[in-house]
Design a protein around this motif. Sequence first.
Motif, PDB file in Angstrom:
ATOM      1  N   PRO A  34      35.376  44.942  48.106  1.00  0.00           N
ATOM      2  CA  PRO A  34      34.794  42.797  47.500  1.00  0.00           C
ATOM      3  C   PRO A  34      33.817  42.764  47.430  1.00  0.00           C
ATOM      4  O   PRO A  34      33.027  41.481  46.534  1.00  0.00           O
ATOM      5  CB  PRO A  34      34.865  42.674  49.342  1.00  0.00           C
ATOM      6  N   GLU A  35      32.836  43.786  46.705  1.00  0.00           N
ATOM      7  CA  GLU A  35      31.676  43.737  45.852  1.00  0.00           C
ATOM      8  C   GLU A  35      32.206  44.528  44.502  1.00  0.00           C
ATOM      9  O   GLU A  35      31.509  43.366  43.694  1.00  0.00           O
ATOM     10  CB  GLU A  35      30.854  44.909  46.535  1.00  0.00           C
ATOM     11  N   THR A  36      32.897  45.461  43.808  1.00  0.00           N
ATOM     12  CA  THR A  36      32.696  46.425  42.911  1.00  0.00           C
ATOM     13  C   THR A  36      33.931  45.213  42.239  1.00  0.00           C
ATOM     14  O   THR A  36      34.417  45.377  41.043  1.00  0.00           O
ATOM     15  CB  THR A  36      32.862  47.395  42.709  1.00  0.00           C
ATOM     16  N   GLY A  37      35.092  44.808  43.279  1.00  0.00           N
ATOM     17  CA  GLY A  37      36.534  44.725  41.981  1.00  0.00           C
ATOM     18  C   GLY A  37      37.222  45.304  42.255  1.00  0.00           C
ATOM     19  O   GLY A  37      38.525  45.835  41.310  1.00  0.00           O
ATOM     20  N   VAL A  38      37.158  46.994  42.375  1.00  0.00           N
ATOM     21  CA  VAL A  38      37.775  48.286  42.664  1.00  0.00           C
ATOM     22  C   VAL A  38      38.800  48.705  43.121  1.00  0.00           C
ATOM     23  O   VAL A  38      38.409  48.537  44.424  1.00  0.00           O
ATOM     24  CB  VAL A  38      36.364  49.335  42.726  1.00  0.00           C
ATOM     25  N   VAL A  39      39.933  48.911  43.153  1.00  0.00           N
ATOM     26  CA  VAL A  39      40.386  49.472  43.687  1.00  0.00           C
ATOM     27  C   VAL A  39      40.644  51.512  44.037  1.00  0.00           C
ATOM     28  O   VAL A  39      40.336  51.426  43.672  1.00  0.00           O
ATOM     29  CB  VAL A  39      42.499  49.223  43.017  1.00  0.00           C
ATOM     30  N   GLY A  40      41.628  51.528  45.015  1.00  0.00           N
ATOM     31  CA  GLY A  40      41.048  52.781  45.740  1.00  0.00           C
ATOM     32  C   GLY A  40      42.486  53.386  46.077  1.00  0.00           C
ATOM     33  O   GLY A  40      43.449  52.533  45.238  1.00  0.00           O
ATOM     34  N   ASN A  72      39.066  34.584  45.491  1.00  0.00           N
ATOM     35  CA  ASN A  72      39.777  35.755  47.263  1.00  0.00           C
ATOM     36  C   ASN A  72      38.652  36.362  46.959  1.00  0.00           C
ATOM     37  O   ASN A  72      38.321  36.749  46.151  1.00  0.00           O
ATOM     38  CB  ASN A  72      40.783  35.947  47.252  1.00  0.00           C
ATOM     39  N   PRO A  73      38.103  36.668  48.544  1.00  0.00           N
ATOM     40  CA  PRO A  73      37.232  38.138  48.639  1.00  0.00           C
ATOM     41  C   PRO A  73      38.539  39.510  48.325  1.00  0.00           C
ATOM     42  O   PRO A  73      39.765  38.880  49.276  1.00  0.00           O
ATOM     43  CB  PRO A  73      36.569  37.765  50.132  1.00  0.00           C
ATOM     44  N   GLY A  74      37.667  40.351  47.931  1.00  0.00           N
ATOM     45  CA  GLY A  74      38.793  41.293  48.402  1.00  0.00           C
ATOM     46  C   GLY A  74      39.537  41.422  46.934  1.00  0.00           C
ATOM     47  O   GLY A  74      40.888  42.541  47.398  1.00  0.00           O
ATOM     48  N   TYR A  79      37.590  43.603  34.612  1.00  0.00           N
ATOM     49  CA  TYR A  79      36.065  43.847  32.823  1.00  0.00           C
ATOM     50  C   TYR A  79      34.910  44.212  32.989  1.00  0.00           C
ATOM     51  O   TYR A  79      34.125  44.450  32.233  1.00  0.00           O
ATOM     52  CB  TYR A  79      35.627  41.863  33.487  1.00  0.00           C
ATOM     53  N   THR A  80      34.898  45.391  34.331  1.00  0.00           N
ATOM     54  CA  THR A  80      34.282  46.440  34.221  1.00  0.00           C
ATOM     55  C   THR A  80      34.501  47.781  33.374  1.00  0.00           C
ATOM     56  O   THR A  80      35.753  48.307  33.818  1.00  0.00           O
ATOM     57  CB  THR A  80      32.924  46.365  35.692  1.00  0.00           C
ATOM     58  N   GLN A  81      33.703  48.419  33.568  1.00  0.00           N
ATOM     59  CA  GLN A  81      34.214  50.185  33.171  1.00  0.00           C
ATOM     60  C   GLN A  81      34.359  50.550  34.920  1.00  0.00           C
ATOM     61  O   GLN A  81      35.604  51.138  35.016  1.00  0.00           O
ATOM     62  CB  GLN A  81      33.408  51.145  32.516  1.00  0.00           C
ATOM     63  N   LEU A 111      39.845  26.758  41.808  1.00  0.00           N
ATOM     64  CA  LEU A 111      40.205  26.888  42.745  1.00  0.00           C
ATOM     65  C   LEU A 111      39.518  28.009  43.658  1.00  0.00           C
ATOM     66  O   LEU A 111      39.561  29.409  43.720  1.00  0.00           O
ATOM     67  CB  LEU A 111      41.551  26.926  43.256  1.00  0.00           C
ATOM     68  N   SER A 112      38.175  28.175  43.897  1.00  0.00           N
ATOM     69  CA  SER A 112      37.008  29.072  43.826  1.00  0.00           C
ATOM     70  C   SER A 112      35.858  27.711  45.169  1.00  0.00           C
ATOM     71  O   SER A 112      35.844  27.340  45.169  1.00  0.00           O
ATOM     72  CB  SER A 112      36.518  29.712  42.803  1.00  0.00           C
ATOM     73  N   HIS A 113      34.685  28.645  44.724  1.00  0.00           N
ATOM     74  CA  HIS A 113      33.695  28.633  45.402  1.00  0.00           C
ATOM     75  C   HIS A 113      32.640  29.563  45.195  1.00  0.00           C
ATOM     76  O   HIS A 113      32.335  30.611  45.496  1.00  0.00           O
ATOM     77  CB  HIS A 113      33.140  28.376  47.529  1.00  0.00           C
ATOM     78  N   SER A 114      31.500  28.844  45.446  1.00  0.00           N
ATOM     79  CA  SER A 114      30.246  29.334  44.573  1.00  0.00           C
ATOM     80  C   SER A 114      29.985  30.562  45.769  1.00  0.00           C
ATOM     81  O   SER A 114      29.082  31.064  45.589  1.00  0.00           O
ATOM     82  CB  SER A 114      28.883  28.026  44.816  1.00  0.00           C
ATOM     83  N   GLY A 115      30.353  30.498  47.164  1.00  0.00           N
ATOM     84  CA  GLY A 115      30.041  31.610  47.456  1.00  0.00           C
ATOM     85  C   GLY A 115      30.670  32.780  47.194  1.00  0.00           C
ATOM     86  O   GLY A 115      30.362  33.829  47.549  1.00  0.00           O
ATOM     87  N   LEU A 116      31.806  33.165  46.065  1.00  0.00           N
ATOM     88  CA  LEU A 116      32.478  33.884  45.988  1.00  0.00           C
ATOM     89  C   LEU A 116      32.017  34.659  44.991  1.00  0.00           C
ATOM     90  O   LEU A 116      32.630  35.123  44.293  1.00  0.00           O
ATOM     91  CB  LEU A 116      33.703  33.565  45.740  1.00  0.00           C
ATOM     92  N   ILE A 117      31.583  33.447  44.023  1.00  0.00           N
ATOM     93  CA  ILE A 117      31.060  33.875  42.336  1.00  0.00           C
ATOM     94  C   ILE A 117      30.010  33.661  42.486  1.00  0.00           C
ATOM     95  O   ILE A 117      28.875  32.766  41.398  1.00  0.00           O
ATOM     96  CB  ILE A 117      31.804  32.985  41.153  1.00  0.00           C
ATOM     97  N   ASN A 118      28.762  34.155  43.029  1.00  0.00           N
ATOM     98  CA  ASN A 118      27.562  34.414  42.809  1.00  0.00           C
ATOM     99  C   ASN A 118      27.159  33.178  42.807  1.00  0.00           C
ATOM    100  O   ASN A 118      25.124  33.591  41.656  1.00  0.00           O
ATOM    101  CB  ASN A 118      27.293  35.722  41.640  1.00  0.00           C
TER     102      ASN A 118
END
Length: 351
Positions: A34-40, A72-74, A79-81, A111-118
Motif C-alpha cells: 500500500p505504500e510503494t505500489g510494488v507487487v510480490g 484504491n488502497p493497495g 511509475y517507479t523503478q 474517483l479518488s480521495h486526497s487521503g490516497l494520493i498524498n
Amino acid sequence: MSKFEKLFQPTNIEAFDLHTRTAMAPMTRCFADPETGVVGQDVVDYYRRRAKDGIGLIISEGIVISERAKGNPGVPGIYTQEQIDSWKPVTEAVHEEGGTIIAQIWHVGRLSHSGLINGHKPQAPSAIAAQGQVPRFRKPYEEPEEMSKEDIKEVVEQYAQAAKNAIEAGFDGVEIHGAHGYLIDQFNSDWSNKRTDEYGGDLAQRLTFMKEVISAVIDAIGKERVVIRFSPHKLDKPDYRWDDTEKAIQTYTEAFKETGIEIIHPSMLDFYEDVQNGQNLYEITRKYWDGPIIGVGDLTPESAEKALQAGWIDVAAIGRPLISNPDYLQRIKNGDALVEYDAKKHLPELI
C-alpha cells in the motif's frame, strides 16, 4: 470440448500469439504494497497459474501511471523503478508457461480521495464530484481539481511513459483503461465534462483527450501492442447508458481509426444486454469495426462460444470465474463443474 471449438482455437491478434481465444479480464485485487505500489511473489504465482491453464491473453489488474492516478488502497503502480522491477518476475512467470500478458494502465481521475494520493486533490476534466464512496476506502468522493492544459499534457506523457515502463517490465503490450467512469471516460462523458475548450463539446470533441492518450502510447510502443477499453456504464453511475448507442459506437470507432489503434475492448457488465433495438453492444460495434474485438460481461463458456461463433468478438474475456477457478480451461475441457465465485472467500486472498 468439441462444442467449444472457437473458445479453444489458437489465434493471432496483432503482436499477440494466443493459445486460445480466451482472455483474463482485468480485475482489481489490491494486493500490492500500500505504500510503494510494488507487487510480490503472491502476484507472480497468481498470474502464473492462469497462464499455465492456457488462458490466451492475460490482462493485468489496473496498474496506475502516477501517484495521483490511484483510486484504491493497495493497487500496483508502474511509475517507479522499484515497481517496474517488481513486475519482471510476474511477466517472466507468464512467459515461462507460454502465456501472453499485457498491463492495463490506469488513471482513476476524480474517483479518488486526497487521503490516497498524498494530500493532492483528485484530477478531472471538470470540478464535479462523483457520486458515492471510494471503493475499499469508504470515504465520499471529493470535488476534484479541474485539469489545466498543462496538467493534461503531463498526464498524456505519463500514459506514454507507463507504456514504455510496461515493456521494460516484460509485458507484451498494454491496455489503456478508458472505461467505467475513470479519467479518460470522464473526459468522454457529458455529465462529468463541462469544458468549453477543445477537450469539451459534443461527443466527438470530448474524445480528444482519449485520442491524445492513444496516439502517445502508440508512438511509445507501437500500435500492434496497444488495446483500448471503453464502455457506456460508469462505476459511480451503474445505470448510465448512451442515449443512442449506435451513434456513440460510430463516433468512438471513427476516433479509434484516426489514432491507428487496432484492438478494442468494449466493456459491459452483461455481454448480452439489449442496448438498442434488441442488439447487444458487440453486435453493434462489429458493424463499424473490422479489427480485433475483445468481449467481456459475465460470459459463460457457452455464451462466449456463441459470441465467438457469431463473429461479434475475437477473444472472450473471463472475469470472476478465473479468480475462483485458476484451472478454468482444464475444468471446461474435462467437463468438471466450476467453483462459484464468493467474494467473502475469494476477495481477501489470491488463488
